[in-house]
Write a protein that holds these residues in place. Structure first.
Motif, mmCIF file in Angstrom:
data_model
loop_
_atom_site.group_PDB
_atom_site.id
_atom_site.type_symbol
_atom_site.label_atom_id
_atom_site.label_comp_id
_atom_site.label_asym_id
_atom_site.label_seq_id
_atom_site.Cartn_x
_atom_site.Cartn_y
_atom_site.Cartn_z
ATOM 1 N N ALA A 1 0.817 -1.221 0.000
ATOM 2 C CA ALA A 1 0.000 0.000 0.000
ATOM 3 C C ALA A 1 0.849 1.268 0.000
ATOM 4 O O ALA A 1 0.318 2.364 -0.214
ATOM 5 N N VAL A 2 2.163 1.134 0.221
ATOM 6 C CA VAL A 2 3.038 2.312 0.270
ATOM 7 C C VAL A 2 3.261 2.836 -1.146
ATOM 8 O O VAL A 2 3.641 2.068 -2.044
ATOM 9 N N PRO A 3 3.044 4.116 -1.402
ATOM 10 C CA PRO A 3 3.304 4.666 -2.739
ATOM 11 C C PRO A 3 4.793 4.675 -3.043
ATOM 12 O O PRO A 3 5.589 5.203 -2.269
ATOM 13 N N SER A 4 5.168 4.074 -4.153
ATOM 14 C CA SER A 4 6.585 3.903 -4.479
ATOM 15 C C SER A 4 7.292 5.237 -4.698
ATOM 16 O O SER A 4 8.434 5.421 -4.273
ATOM 17 N N PHE A 5 6.627 6.168 -5.361
ATOM 18 C CA PHE A 5 7.265 7.454 -5.645
ATOM 19 C C PHE A 5 7.538 8.213 -4.345
ATOM 20 O O PHE A 5 8.629 8.772 -4.154
ATOM 21 N N GLY A 6 6.555 8.231 -3.464
ATOM 22 C CA GLY A 6 6.756 8.910 -2.181
ATOM 23 C C GLY A 6 7.844 8.251 -1.354
ATOM 24 O O GLY A 6 8.640 8.938 -0.694
ATOM 25 N N ARG B 1 8.293 -13.476 -10.205
ATOM 26 C CA ARG B 1 7.774 -12.882 -11.440
ATOM 27 C C ARG B 1 7.012 -11.601 -11.140
ATOM 28 O O ARG B 1 7.229 -10.560 -11.784
ATOM 29 N N SER B 2 6.136 -11.653 -10.161
ATOM 30 C CA SER B 2 5.364 -10.468 -9.790
ATOM 31 C C SER B 2 6.270 -9.360 -9.266
ATOM 32 O O SER B 2 6.103 -8.186 -9.624
ATOM 33 N N ALA B 3 7.253 -9.725 -8.436
ATOM 34 C CA ALA B 3 8.165 -8.725 -7.885
ATOM 35 C C ALA B 3 9.005 -8.079 -8.972
ATOM 36 O O ALA B 3 9.225 -6.859 -8.968
ATOM 37 N N THR B 4 9.483 -8.883 -9.918
ATOM 38 C CA THR B 4 10.312 -8.345 -11.003
ATOM 39 C C THR B 4 9.546 -7.347 -11.851
ATOM 40 O O THR B 4 10.054 -6.274 -12.192
ATOM 41 N N LEU B 5 8.312 -7.693 -12.191
ATOM 42 C CA LEU B 5 7.513 -6.776 -13.002
ATOM 43 C C LEU B 5 7.226 -5.481 -12.249
ATOM 44 O O LEU B 5 7.224 -4.394 -12.839
ATOM 45 N N GLN B 6 6.987 -5.593 -10.939
ATOM 46 C CA GLN B 6 6.735 -4.383 -10.164
ATOM 47 C C GLN B 6 7.982 -3.503 -10.102
ATOM 48 O O GLN B 6 7.902 -2.274 -10.216
ATOM 49 N N VAL B 7 9.137 -4.127 -9.924
ATOM 50 C CA VAL B 7 10.381 -3.356 -9.852
ATOM 51 C C VAL B 7 10.707 -2.729 -11.201
ATOM 52 O O VAL B 7 11.138 -1.572 -11.273
ATOM 53 N N VAL B 8 10.501 -3.466 -12.291
ATOM 54 C CA VAL B 8 10.758 -2.909 -13.620
ATOM 55 C C VAL B 8 9.922 -1.653 -13.844
ATOM 56 O O VAL B 8 10.407 -0.645 -14.381
ATOM 57 N N ALA B 9 8.668 -1.709 -13.424
ATOM 58 C CA ALA B 9 7.813 -0.535 -13.586
ATOM 59 C C ALA B 9 8.250 0.605 -12.672
ATOM 60 O O ALA B 9 8.188 1.780 -13.063
ATOM 61 N N THR B 10 8.702 0.264 -11.472
ATOM 62 C CA THR B 10 9.052 1.301 -10.500
ATOM 63 C C THR B 10 10.406 1.928 -10.788
ATOM 64 O O THR B 10 10.625 3.100 -10.467
ATOM 65 N N VAL B 11 11.325 1.156 -11.389
ATOM 66 C CA VAL B 11 12.645 1.718 -11.725
ATOM 67 C C VAL B 11 12.495 2.904 -12.671
ATOM 68 O O VAL B 11 13.370 3.773 -12.741
ATOM 69 N N THR B 12 11.374 2.971 -13.356
ATOM 70 C CA THR B 12 11.125 4.096 -14.261
ATOM 71 C C THR B 12 11.231 5.434 -13.535
ATOM 72 O O THR B 12 11.751 6.410 -14.082
ATOM 73 N N ILE B 13 10.738 5.477 -12.293
ATOM 74 C CA ILE B 13 10.743 6.750 -11.560
ATOM 75 C C ILE B 13 12.118 7.101 -11.030
ATOM 76 O O ILE B 13 12.317 8.216 -10.534
ATOM 77 N N ALA C 1 14.560 7.766 -12.724
ATOM 78 C CA ALA C 1 15.054 8.863 -13.558
ATOM 79 C C ALA C 1 14.694 10.215 -12.975
ATOM 80 O O ALA C 1 15.335 11.228 -13.306
ATOM 81 N N TYR C 2 13.676 10.263 -12.129
ATOM 82 C CA TYR C 2 13.290 11.538 -11.524
ATOM 83 C C TYR C 2 14.391 12.071 -10.616
ATOM 84 O O TYR C 2 14.510 13.295 -10.438
ATOM 85 N N VAL C 3 15.195 11.170 -10.049
ATOM 86 C CA VAL C 3 16.322 11.597 -9.208
ATOM 87 C C VAL C 3 17.634 11.397 -9.964
ATOM 88 O O VAL C 3 18.684 11.184 -9.371
ATOM 89 N N ALA C 4 17.572 11.451 -11.288
ATOM 90 C CA ALA C 4 18.742 11.449 -12.174
ATOM 91 C C ALA C 4 19.593 10.195 -12.041
ATOM 92 O O ALA C 4 20.806 10.259 -11.923
ATOM 93 N N LEU C 5 18.932 9.035 -12.076
ATOM 94 C CA LEU C 5 19.672 7.776 -12.002
ATOM 95 C C LEU C 5 19.629 7.010 -13.320
ATOM 96 O O LEU C 5 20.079 5.877 -13.385
ATOM 97 N N GLY C 6 19.098 7.597 -14.358
ATOM 98 C CA GLY C 6 19.107 6.957 -15.664
ATOM 99 C C GLY C 6 18.016 5.919 -15.811
ATOM 100 O O GLY C 6 16.985 5.963 -15.149
ATOM 101 N N GLY C 7 18.261 4.959 -16.692
ATOM 102 C CA GLY C 7 17.245 3.972 -17.002
ATOM 103 C C GLY C 7 16.328 4.461 -18.109
ATOM 104 O O GLY C 7 16.459 5.572 -18.625
ATOM 105 N N LEU C 8 15.381 3.641 -18.476
ATOM 106 C CA LEU C 8 14.477 3.995 -19.559
ATOM 107 C C LEU C 8 13.522 5.118 -19.186
ATOM 108 O O LEU C 8 12.961 5.772 -20.061
ATOM 109 N N GLY C 9 13.326 5.339 -17.913
ATOM 110 C CA GLY C 9 12.445 6.417 -17.492
ATOM 111 C C GLY C 9 12.977 7.795 -17.812
ATOM 112 O O GLY C 9 12.211 8.775 -17.815
ATOM 113 N N GLN C 10 14.281 7.905 -18.098
ATOM 114 C CA GLN C 10 14.856 9.223 -18.391
ATOM 115 C C GLN C 10 14.241 9.845 -19.642
ATOM 116 O O GLN C 10 14.144 11.064 -19.751
#
Length: 249
Positions: free
Chosen positions: A71-76, A153-165, A167-176
């Motif tokens: 329930a914790v928001p990943s971005f926050g 499998r579920s954890a990996t997909l969640q992390v792949v989606a979350t790694v996108t953010i 880039a907001y703190v300038a760490l690269g990845g596809l979210g940039q």
């Protein structure tokens, strides 16, 4: 439709695949954060999940913790940990964020897989003289492996989606590409980055789907195939119909 074609043109443009900011480099960074986070989360959650599933103790606490963590928001959480760790420790803060998000799914898959093992099978192992460690490692872990892979499998997909953010703190990845394209109104870049993330997630999902199928023990696969064969051969067939239309005299 034009925007979609422009996004594809941006993805396959030669300049996007060369240099330090190339798509290949971004994919590598994205996968690196994902792999490191999932491995660390698995090292924490898998032994704990096996212990909970084998002993039956602490299951309620694990369920509560897993539900609360989801329930914790990943971005926050990412912004909070970056502020707590300091701006110079952004990679460490990001990895901690991703690990905390990956643990609930892996923990649930680990203890659910062990709990799902038939009690009669465990008792048979104990009757043969197996120790509790042998029962866990030779019976419960192999039989519960498919559910553990499902949790990974579920954890990996969640992390792949979350790694996108990240880039907001300038760490690269596809979210940039999404973060950089929005203020520039480069919507082809934004959509291209999103398509790359989707493609990466689908590829990883396919890989884990194959691993989940392979993780089923051969004995169980043979048993399922035999049951399916018996069901097919024993299925009732419809009686033959006869044409009883009266013949006109």
């Amino acid at each position: 439709m034009n925007l979609f074609l422009e996004a594809l043109a941006w993805i396959f443009a030669p300049e996007q695949w060369s240099g330090a900011a190339s798509i290949g480099t971004a994919v590598g960074v994205h996968l690196a954060y994902t792999a490191v986070s999932v491995v660390i989360a698995a090292l924490i959650a898998v032994p704990l999940g096996w212990l909970i599933g084998h002993t039956g103790r602490g299951r309620e606490i694990a369920v509560v913790i897993s539900g609360a963590a989801r329930a914790v928001p990943s971005f926050g959480l990412l912004i909070l940990l970056v502020l707590l760790f300091g701006v110079l420790n952004r990679p460490e803060a990001s990895v901690v964020t991703f690990v905390l998000l990956a643990i609930p799914s892996i923990l649930a898959g680990a203890y659910a897989g062990v709990e799902a093992v038939d009690r009669a099978v465990r008792d048979s192992g104990r009757a043969m003289g197996m120790t509790e460690w042998q029962v866990l490692w030779r019976i419960e872990v192999p039989l519960g492996l498919p559910l553990l892979v499902a949790g990974l499998r579920s954890a990996t997909l969640q992390v792949v989606a979350t790694v996108t953010i990240a880039a907001y703190v300038a760490l690269g990845g596809l979210g940039q590409y999404i973060i950089a394209g929005i203020p520039l109104r480069r919507y082809d870049m934004v959509l291209g980055g999103a398509l790359l993330i989707i493609a990466l997630a689908l590829l990883l999902d396919l890989l884990f789907a194959v691993l989940q199928r392979v993780a089923v023990p051969r004995g169980l696969r043979a048993g399922r195939a035999a049951r399916d064969t018996r069901r097919t051969t024993s299925a009732p067939t419809a009686p033959p119909t006869t044409d009883r239309t009266p013949v006109p005299s």
